[in-house]
Motif scaffolding. Structure first.
Motif, PDB file in Angstrom:
ATOM      1  N   UNK A 150     -16.971  -9.738  17.744  1.00 52.06           N
ATOM      2  CA  UNK A 150     -16.887 -10.982  18.492  1.00 52.06           C
ATOM      3  C   UNK A 150     -17.708 -12.110  17.902  1.00 52.06           C
ATOM      4  N   UNK A 151     -18.495 -11.843  16.864  1.00 51.94           N
ATOM      5  CA  UNK A 151     -19.372 -12.857  16.291  1.00 51.94           C
ATOM      6  C   UNK A 151     -18.592 -13.770  15.352  1.00 51.94           C
ATOM      7  N   UNK A 152     -18.928 -15.066  15.397  1.00 47.11           N
ATOM      8  CA  UNK A 152     -18.322 -16.016  14.464  1.00 47.11           C
ATOM      9  C   UNK A 152     -19.038 -15.903  13.127  1.00 47.11           C
ATOM     10  N   UNK A 153     -18.285 -15.921  12.063  1.00 52.60           N
ATOM     11  CA  UNK A 153     -18.889 -15.763  10.754  1.00 52.60           C
ATOM     12  C   UNK A 153     -19.130 -14.295  10.430  1.00 52.60           C
ATOM     13  N   UNK A 154     -19.953 -14.071   9.431  1.00 52.01           N
ATOM     14  CA  UNK A 154     -20.220 -12.707   8.961  1.00 52.01           C
ATOM     15  C   UNK A 154     -21.726 -12.506   8.865  1.00 52.01           C
ATOM     16  N   UNK A 155     -22.390 -12.573  10.019  1.00 45.28           N
ATOM     17  CA  UNK A 155     -23.838 -12.475  10.001  1.00 45.28           C
ATOM     18  C   UNK A 155     -24.378 -11.379  10.912  1.00 45.28           C
ATOM     19  N   UNK A 156     -23.496 -10.532  11.456  1.00 47.75           N
ATOM     20  CA  UNK A 156     -23.927  -9.383  12.256  1.00 47.75           C
ATOM     21  C   UNK A 156     -23.603  -8.126  11.453  1.00 47.75           C
ATOM     22  N   UNK A 157     -24.637  -7.422  11.024  1.00 50.09           N
ATOM     23  CA  UNK A 157     -24.481  -6.254  10.152  1.00 50.09           C
ATOM     24  C   UNK A 157     -24.756  -4.981  10.962  1.00 50.09           C
ATOM     25  N   UNK A 158     -23.856  -4.028  10.858  1.00 50.93           N
ATOM     26  CA  UNK A 158     -23.970  -2.804  11.661  1.00 50.93           C
ATOM     27  C   UNK A 158     -24.170  -1.589  10.767  1.00 50.93           C
ATOM     28  N   UNK A 159     -25.030  -0.694  11.209  1.00 52.40           N
ATOM     29  CA  UNK A 159     -25.268   0.593  10.550  1.00 52.40           C
ATOM     30  C   UNK A 159     -25.118   1.664  11.634  1.00 52.40           C
ATOM     31  N   UNK A 160     -24.072   2.508  11.512  1.00 54.87           N
ATOM     32  CA  UNK A 160     -23.732   3.441  12.591  1.00 54.87           C
ATOM     33  C   UNK A 160     -23.609   4.863  12.054  1.00 54.87           C
ATOM     34  N   UNK A 161     -23.998   5.816  12.890  1.00 49.76           N
ATOM     35  CA  UNK A 161     -23.730   7.217  12.562  1.00 49.76           C
ATOM     36  C   UNK A 161     -22.295   7.547  12.981  1.00 49.76           C
ATOM     37  N   UNK A 162     -21.823   8.705  12.592  1.00 43.53           N
ATOM     38  CA  UNK A 162     -20.449   9.091  12.916  1.00 43.53           C
ATOM     39  C   UNK A 162     -20.333   9.476  14.383  1.00 43.53           C
ATOM     40  N   UNK A 163     -19.137   9.308  14.942  1.00 43.35           N
ATOM     41  CA  UNK A 163     -18.900   9.643  16.345  1.00 43.35           C
ATOM     42  C   UNK A 163     -19.105  11.128  16.600  1.00 43.35           C
ATOM     43  N   UNK A 164     -18.907  11.968  15.569  1.00 42.62           N
ATOM     44  CA  UNK A 164     -19.059  13.414  15.741  1.00 42.62           C
ATOM     45  C   UNK A 164     -20.493  13.808  16.074  1.00 42.62           C
ATOM     46  N   UNK A 165     -21.457  12.939  15.780  1.00 43.81           N
ATOM     47  CA  UNK A 165     -22.853  13.257  16.084  1.00 43.81           C
ATOM     48  C   UNK A 165     -23.154  13.155  17.578  1.00 43.81           C
ATOM     49  N   UNK A 166     -22.279  12.465  18.329  1.00 47.79           N
ATOM     50  CA  UNK A 166     -22.505  12.295  19.765  1.00 47.79           C
ATOM     51  C   UNK A 166     -21.982  13.520  20.507  1.00 47.79           C
ATOM     52  N   UNK A 167     -22.627  14.636  20.259  1.00 47.81           N
ATOM     53  CA  UNK A 167     -22.185  15.925  20.805  1.00 47.81           C
ATOM     54  C   UNK A 167     -23.146  16.352  21.909  1.00 47.81           C
ATOM     55  N   UNK A 168     -22.602  16.492  23.132  1.00 46.69           N
ATOM     56  CA  UNK A 168     -23.446  16.892  24.257  1.00 46.69           C
ATOM     57  C   UNK A 168     -23.902  18.343  24.150  1.00 46.69           C
ATOM     58  N   UNK A 169     -23.252  19.108  23.280  1.00 40.37           N
ATOM     59  CA  UNK A 169     -23.632  20.508  23.101  1.00 40.37           C
ATOM     60  C   UNK A 169     -24.539  20.706  21.896  1.00 40.37           C
ATOM     61  N   UNK A 170     -24.987  19.619  21.291  1.00 40.01           N
ATOM     62  CA  UNK A 170     -25.847  19.727  20.112  1.00 40.01           C
ATOM     63  C   UNK A 170     -27.187  20.348  20.479  1.00 40.01           C
ATOM     64  N   UNK A 171     -27.778  21.001  19.504  1.00 37.26           N
ATOM     65  CA  UNK A 171     -29.078  21.639  19.738  1.00 37.26           C
ATOM     66  C   UNK A 171     -30.144  20.605  20.059  1.00 37.26           C
ATOM     67  N   UNK A 172     -30.054  19.427  19.410  1.00 36.16           N
ATOM     68  CA  UNK A 172     -31.094  18.422  19.605  1.00 36.16           C
ATOM     69  C   UNK A 172     -30.459  17.037  19.522  1.00 36.16           C
TER      70      UNK A 172
END
Length: 909
Positions: A150-172
Motif C-alpha cells: 500500500x506504500x507509494x514509491x519503493x521505500x518500505x523494505x520487508x524481510x520475512x521468514x517462510x509461512x511454514x515456520x508458523x507452525x503451532x506444533x513446533x517444538x519452539x
C-alpha cells in the motif's frame, strides 16, 4: 406460483437481504483527497524503532513472576527509569490485521475487512510507514506485505521468514522472534560496510519495524499461562535490549532514536483472541528515547481494572491510550505527516517537548481530521439533492473556519493550553461529523430493506392462508391500475437514485420492495372474498375463522421468533426451553400412547439442557471426553463400517493429542485420515460425528454434544410419527407419485401442531449453534480445534474448518426434518421475523463474528464492551438461505422421474 420459481425467487430475495447489512452498516470509512498536515517545527527524533509483540497481554508483560522476580527486567527498567508507559486499549475484532492497521495507520478498519485477507489491502490507506522516508520491516509474511504494497514509491523494505515456520506444533515457536532479532543484528552489521545503505540509514524520518509473532504462536499452542509463553516473553525482553544496544551503537548514541514497544492484541487464558474480553483488549505500551517523556512519579492513581497493585506500579504514572492514538504519536516523534485517514488523537503526555511544539502538533492533528470531515461532507453533498441535503449543524463551514482561526490565533498569542483545548473540541466535533456523514444514508436504506422484509413475510403468510384457509374465488377481470401505480413508483425511485448518482446496490435495495408488495397485492385479492352466492351467516363464520387463524398464526410466530432472539443473547434460555420441551409428551398426551419414547425424550432433553449452562469455550483439553463421545457413537452405530470408522477417528484424536503434547508435530497418517473424513462427510451422519470429534480435540464437554443431539433427533422422529398416527394423518407414501405436483390441501390442512413442529426445528438449529458455544470458538480464534488437519498457520483454511464445525451441527436437523412445503413456509416466517429483530439490533462496531454471549470474567477484569449483533443476523440469514437451497434440491430430487436402462426406477413395490 410454481414451487421451483418460488424457491429461486425466495433465495435471491434473501441473498439481497443478507448482503444489504454490509452496505448499510459495514462500508469502508476511508476517504481520499485530503491534504497532508505537517508540524512546522523540528521533530525530536530522527528515527523510530517499533516493536510489536503479537498476542502479548498487558499483565503477561508487567506482572512479576510467582517468586517475585521481574518477568521482563529490561522493559520494566525502562518503565521505572527511562520512559512512559500505559495500557493501549484495542478494539474488536482483536485480530492481527486490524490491530496493526490501527497501530500504524491510525484508524479502525471496517470490521468486515478481517475476512478479506492478511496479505493485501482491501482498500488503499495511508500509514506511518508510507509517510516515512524509509521503513525496514522484519517478521511475518501475514502482516508485512499489506503495508509494503500500500506504500507509494519503493521505500518500505520487508524481510520475512517462510509461512511454514508458523507452525503451532513446533517444538519452539520463539524461534520466530529470535529469527527477527538475528536478522536485525545482521542487517546493521552488514550496513556498516555498505556506503549506499549507510547513507539511507543516516537520513531522518526512518522507521524500523520488528513484528514478533512467537508470543502469539506459543499462546495459541500452549496458553498464555504456560511456561513456553512466559519464556517467550523473557526472550523478547532480552532481544529488545540487544536491538536497542545495537541501534544506539550504530548511530553513535546520538540521542535521536525513539522507541515504542506495544502489542496488536492480547489473548484469553484459554489461548484465543478476536472478541472483546479485557484480556484481549488490554495491551502494553512502553515508549522511550528521543522526544519521549520520562517516568512521572505519583502518590496514587486509580483505574477500573485494578491491575496496578498486582503489577507494583502504583507510583509510576500510567498513561492509557486508544490503539489508534499510537500512529499520531509516532508521526509526531519523527516529524512525518499523520496518516491521512487516522482518527487517533495525539497523546501529549507522552511527549517531552515545548508547549509550542505540543500545540502545533495538536493543531496539525485537528486539521488532519478536519480534512477528512470536509472531504466526506463534500462527497455526500455532491451525491444528494440540494433540497434534501442536511449538513452537520455543529460543524458548518463557518464554524470550521472559526475553530481554525481561533486555534491559530491562540498559538500565535502564546496561549498554548487554550489552543490545545480548542483543538480537542474541534477533533471531537469532526469525529462526530465523520460518523454523521458515514451513516447519512443508513436510515433510508434501512427503511427500504425493512419494507422488503415485511412485504416478503406478508407474502409468505398470505400463501399459507391461501393454501390452507379453504377460501377461493372465481378469477376476476384483471385490473391494470395497480400495476401502473407500482410501475410509476419504481420509475420514480430509479430517477431519484439516478439523479443522486447512487451506487448500483442502492437500486436493488430500493426497488426490491416494489415487486414484492405488488405480489402481496395480487395474492391478497384472492383470499378474503368468498363465492357471491354463499350464505350470509356462513360468510360471517368463515371470515371470523380466517381472522382468528391469521391472528393466532401471527401471534404464535411472533412469540416463537422473540423467544429465539432472546436465546441468542442468553444461552440459559436454551436450557429453560429444553426443560419445558421435556414435558411435551405429557402436555400432548403422547405419554399414554408410547411411554418408552416419551421417557426417552424427557431424559435426553434434560441431558442436552446441561450444555448451554457450561462455559462458552472449552478451557482445557480433555481427550478422555472425546474418546467417550467416540465410544458412545460406536455403541449406537448399526453399521460395522461406521463403527470401524469412528474407532479410527478416535485413535487419530488420541494420537494427535499425544504427538502435539510431546512436541513431535502432526503425524502424516493422522492428517490424511482427517482430510479423508472431511471428504466423506456427506456420506453419513457418523462421518459428521467423527469430524466433530476431531474439531473438538482441545475442548472438554463439546465432544459429547453431537451424540446427545443426534439421539434427541432420533427420538423426535419416533415421537412425531406416533403423534401423526394419533391424529389419524398417517400417509402411505407408496400411493403418491412424487413426480406430479401434489395439492397438499387435498391431503390435510395445517394444524397448530405444524407450527409446533416448525418451532422445534428452529429451536434445535439454534441449540445446535449455541448449545456449546461453537460460534464463540470461531469468534475467538483458536487453532487448537483444527490441529488434526493442519498446524501451520493458514487463516482461511482454519477459518473454513471452524465454520464447517458449526454448520455440520445444523446438518443433523436437515437430515431429520421431513420436507413439507407448508411447514417450510412456517419455518421461513419464524426465521424472517428473527432476522428482522436482529436487523434493528446491528451495531457498526465490534467483531463481525462477535455473538453477544457472555464470557466469565474474574476480578479485576469486570468490564466487557457491548457486543455487536452482526453475526446474529448473519447466522439467521445464512440458516434461511441454506434451507432455501436444501428445499430447492429436495424439490428437484422428489419431483423428477428416474429411468434406469429405459425403465422407471421404483422406490416402493
Amino acid at each position: 406460483m410454481n414451487l421451483t420459481v418460488f424457491f429461486v425467487v425466495g433465495l435471491l430475495v434473501h441473498i439481497v437481504f443478507f448482503m444489504s447489512i454490509f452496505d448499510i452498516y459495514f462500508t469502508s470509512p476511508l476517504v481520499h483527497g485530503m491534504t497532508p498536515q505537517r508540524v512546522p517545527l523540528a521533530p525530536p527524533a530522527k528515527r523510530l524503532v517499533l516493536f510489536v509483540a503479537d498476542g502479548l497481554r498487558a499483565d503477561s508483560l508487567l506482572q512479576p513472576n510467582a517468586n517475585g522476580t521481574r518477568r521482563a527486567p529490561y522493559i520494566r527498567n525502562i518503565i521505572e527509569e527511562m520512559g512512559s508507559w500505559g495500557v493501549s486499549h484495542t478494539r474488536v475484532p482483536t485480530e492481527s490485521r486490524p490491530g496493526h492497521v490501527a497501530l500504524i495507520a491510525g484508524f479502525y478498519e471496517d470490521v468486515s475487512a478481517v475476512a478479506r485477507g492478511w496479505k493485501e489491502n482491501p482498500v488503499e490507506f495511508d500509514s506511518v510507514f508510507n509517510e516515512s522516508r524509509n521503513t525496514w520491516c522484519w517478521g511475518s509474511p501475514d502482516i508485512l506485505p499489506m503495508f509494503a504494497k500500500g506504500a507509494s514509491g519503493d521505500h518500505v523494505y520487508t524481510h520475512m521468514y517462510s509461512a511454514a515456520m508458523e507452525d503451532f506444533a513446533a517444538k519452539d515457536a520463539s524461534k520466530l522472534d529470535t529469527w527477527v532479532f538475528d536478522e536485525v543484528k545482521a542487517f546493521f552489521s552488514s550496513a556498516k560496510g555498505n556506503e549506499s545503505m549507510l547513507a539511507k540509514l543516516r537520513q531522518e524520518q526512518n522507521v524500523f519495524f520488528l513484528h514478533l509473532l512467537g508470543i502469539d504462536t506459543n499462546g495459541h499452542a500452549h496458553r498464555p499461562m504456560s511456561s513456553e509463553y512466559l519464556k517467550n516473553v523473557e526472550i523478547v525482553d532480552t532481544g529488545v535490549e540487544e536491538v536497542v544496544s545495537i541501534v544506539e551503537d550504530f548511530f553513535d548514541n546520538d540521542g535521536k532514536t525513539a522507541y515504542i514497544f506495544t502489542s496488536d492484541h492480547g489473548m484469553t487464558n484459554w489461548g484465543t483472541h478476536g472478541a472483546g474480553h479485557p484480556s484481549e483488549t488490554l495491551t502494553p505500551l512502553v515508549a522511550w528515547g528521543a522526544g519521549v517523556q520520562g517516568p512521572q512519579r505519583v502518590a496514587t492513581q486509580h483505574f477500573d481494572d485494578r491491575y496496578l497493585p498486582e503489577w507494583r506500579l502504583e507510583n509510576v504514572k500510567r498513561l492509557d491510550v486508544s490503539q489508534a492514538d499510537i500512529a499520531p504519536l509516532m508521526s509526531s516523534l519523527i516529524g512525518v505527516p499523520i496518516p491521512l485517514n487516522s482518527v487517533g488523537i495525539l497523546p501529549l503526555e507522552y511527549l517531552n517537548n515545548s508547549k509550542v511544539f505540543k500545540a502545533e502538533s495538536m493543531y496539525a492533528n485537528s486539521l488532519q481530521i478536519m480534512e477528512q470531515f470536509k472531504v466526506k461532507m463534500a462527497q455526500k453533498k455532491d451525491t444528494t439533492l440540494s433540497v434534501l441535503f442536511t449538513p452537520y449543524q455543529l460543524l458548518t463551514e463557518s464554524k470550521q473556519l472559526d475553530f481554525i482561526q481561533k486555534a491559530r490565533s491562540l498559538i500565535q498569542q502564546g496561549e498554548y493550553d487554550e489552543a490545545i483545548s480548542v483543538c480537542h473540541a474541534m477533533i471531537a466535533l469532526a469525529t462526530e461529523g465523520l460518523t454523521y456523514y458515514h451513516t447519512y444514508d443508513r436510515f433510508f436504506l434501512g427503511c427500504s430493506v425493512v419494507l422488503g422484509f415485511v412485504g416478503w413475510t406478508s407474502y409468505v403468510v398470505l400463501i399459507i392462508l391461501k393454501t390452507h384457509a379453504g377460501l377461493r374465488k372465481p378469477r376476476a377481470p384483471r385490473d391494470l391500475a395497480p400495476g401502473r401505480i407500482f410501475f410509476s413508483v419504481a420509475l420514480g425511485i430509479t430517477l431519484f437514485l439516478l439523479v443522486q448518482a447512487s451506487p448500483w446496490t442502492y437500486y436493488i435495495y430500493c426497488l426490491l420492495p416494489v415487486p414484492i408488495w405488488y405480489s402481496v397485492l395480487l395474492v391478497s385479492t384472492t383470499i378474503p372474498v368468498l363465492y357471491i352466492d354463499s350464505d350470509f351467516l356462513y360468510l360471517l363464520i368463515r371470515l371470523a375463522s380466517v381472522s382468528a387463524d391469521t391472528a393466532q398464526l401471527g401471534s404464535i410466530d411472533f412469540a416463537c421468533s422473540s423467544l429465539q432472539v432472546v436465546s441468542f443473547f442468553y444461552r440459559a434460555t436454551l436450557t429453560v426451553g429444553l426443560a419445558v420441551l421435556s414435558g411435551w409428551p405429557l402436555f400432548s398426551h403422547l405419554y399414554t400412547k408410547t411411554k418408552a419414547w416419551s421417557l426417552a425424550w424427557t431424559l435426553v432433553c434434560l441431558l442436552l439442557a446441561a450444555f448451554p449452562m457450561m462455559p462458552v469455550v472449552g478451557r482445557e483439553p480433555s481427550v478422555t471426553l472425546v474418546m467417550c463421545a467416540g465410544a458412545l457413537t460406536v455403541l449406537t452405530s448399526a453399521c460395522f463400517l461406521s463403527m470401524v470408522h469412528v474407532a479410527l477417528c478416535a485413535y487419530v484424536v488420541s494420537s494427535t493429542h499425544s504427538s502435539l503434547s510431546q512436541k513431535q508435530g502432526l503425524p502424516l497418517f493422522n492428517q490424511l485420515v482427517s482430510w479423508m473424513t472431511l471428504g466423506e462427510i456427506s456420506r453419513s451422519d457418523t462421518c459428521c460425528t467423527s469430524m466433530c470429534e476431531k474439531l473438538n480435540i482441545m475442548c472438554t464437554f463439546v465432544a459429547l454434544f453431537p451424540p446427545v443431539l443426534s439421539l434427541l433427533m432420533f427420538v423426535w422422529i419416533n415421537l412425531e410419527q406416533e403423534a401423526t398416527h394419533t391424529q389419524g394423518l398417517c400417509l402411505q407414501l407408496s400411493s403418491f407419485d412424487f413426480s406430479d405436483s401434489i395439492d397438499i390441501t387435498k391431503i390435510r390442512q395445517l394444524k397448530l401442531d405444524d407450527i409446533r413442529r416448525s418451532y422445534f426445528f428452529i429451536f434445535f438449529i439454534v441449540t445446535a449453534f449455541f448449545g456449546t458455544g461453537n460460534i464463540a470458538s470461531i469468534n475467538s480464534f483458536d487453532p487448537a480445534s483444527v490441529y488434526c488437519f493442519l498446524t501451520v498457520f493458514n487463516p482461511f483454511v482454519m477459518g473454513a474448518l471452524l465454520m464447517w464445525k458449526v454448520i455440520h451441527f445444523a446438518n443433523y436437523l436437515n437430515v431429520f426434518f421431513i420436507f413439507l412445503f407448508s411447514l417450510f413456509l412456517i419455518v421461513l416466517v419464524i426465521s424472517d421475523l428473527m432476522a428482522l429483530h436482529f436487523f434493528f439490533l446491528v451495531k457498526d462496531y465490534g467483531s463481525w463474528l462477535d455473538i453477544g454471549t457472555r464470557l466469565e470474567v474474574s476480578a479485576p477484569l469486570q468490564h466487557i464492551p457491548q457486543k455487536s449483533c452482526i453475526s446474529h443476523y448473519v447466522i439467521v440469514m445464512s440458516m434461511t438461505i441454506f434451507l432455501m437451497l436444501l428445499s430447492i434440491v429436495s424439490h428437484i430430487l422428489t419431483s423428477r422421474r428416474i429411468h434406469v436402462c429405459r425403465k422407471m426406477k421404483m422406490h416402493f413395490p
